[in-house]
Scaffold this motif. Structure first.
Motif, PDB file in Angstrom:
ATOM      1  N   TRP A   3       3.270   1.360  -3.562  1.00 32.17           N
ATOM      2  CA  TRP A   3       3.118  -0.017  -4.035  1.00 32.17           C
ATOM      3  C   TRP A   3       1.641  -0.401  -4.103  1.00 32.17           C
ATOM      4  O   TRP A   3       1.188  -1.012  -5.071  1.00 32.17           O
ATOM      5  N   THR A   4       0.885  -0.038  -3.078  1.00 36.13           N
ATOM      6  CA  THR A   4      -0.546  -0.333  -3.055  1.00 36.13           C
ATOM      7  C   THR A   4      -1.269   0.376  -4.190  1.00 36.13           C
ATOM      8  O   THR A   4      -2.127  -0.207  -4.858  1.00 36.13           O
ATOM      9  N   LEU A   5      -0.926   1.634  -4.425  1.00 35.64           N
ATOM     10  CA  LEU A   5      -1.536   2.399  -5.510  1.00 35.64           C
ATOM     11  C   LEU A   5      -1.213   1.774  -6.863  1.00 35.64           C
ATOM     12  O   LEU A   5      -2.100   1.604  -7.713  1.00 35.64           O
ATOM     13  N   ALA A   6       0.032   1.395  -7.064  1.00 39.40           N
ATOM     14  CA  ALA A   6       0.447   0.823  -8.342  1.00 39.40           C
ATOM     15  C   ALA A   6      -0.256  -0.514  -8.602  1.00 39.40           C
ATOM     16  O   ALA A   6      -0.754  -0.759  -9.709  1.00 39.40           O
ATOM     17  N   THR A   7      -0.302  -1.376  -7.599  1.00 42.90           N
ATOM     18  CA  THR A   7      -0.953  -2.671  -7.801  1.00 42.90           C
ATOM     19  C   THR A   7      -2.465  -2.511  -7.978  1.00 42.90           C
ATOM     20  O   THR A   7      -3.071  -3.227  -8.765  1.00 42.90           O
ATOM     21  N   SER A   8      -3.062  -1.552  -7.266  1.00 43.66           N
ATOM     22  CA  SER A   8      -4.501  -1.317  -7.431  1.00 43.66           C
ATOM     23  C   SER A   8      -4.812  -0.830  -8.838  1.00 43.66           C
ATOM     24  O   SER A   8      -5.786  -1.289  -9.457  1.00 43.66           O
ATOM     25  N   LEU A   9      -4.012   0.071  -9.358  1.00 44.02           N
ATOM     26  CA  LEU A   9      -4.219   0.561 -10.721  1.00 44.02           C
ATOM     27  C   LEU A   9      -4.036  -0.561 -11.744  1.00 44.02           C
ATOM     28  O   LEU A   9      -4.777  -0.644 -12.721  1.00 44.02           O
TER      29      LEU A   9
END
Length: 61
Positions: A6-12
């Protein structure tokens, strides 16, 4: 969905949005100034003079 994914997706998503805004502002800025570096320097100087005058008078206006 795991927290790391989730963190990776929102950061991207955020970084791609920031990149899109950066590209749009860059192309607009280049179009407005015709690629001349003197125009932005003049506008920033004018803004600085105006801001300095505003600070001397105060913000009560």
């Amino acid at each position: 969905m795991s927290a790391a994914l989730w963190t990776l997706a929102t950061s991207l998503l955020v970084f791609s949005g920031v990149n899109a805004v950066y590209i749009y502002l860059g192309s607009t800025y280049d179009r407005v100034t015709d690629g001349d570096g003197g125009s932005p320097a003049m506008l920033l100087s004018l803004y600085g003079v105006a801001a300095r005058g505003r600070c001397r008078r105060g913000f009560a206006d």
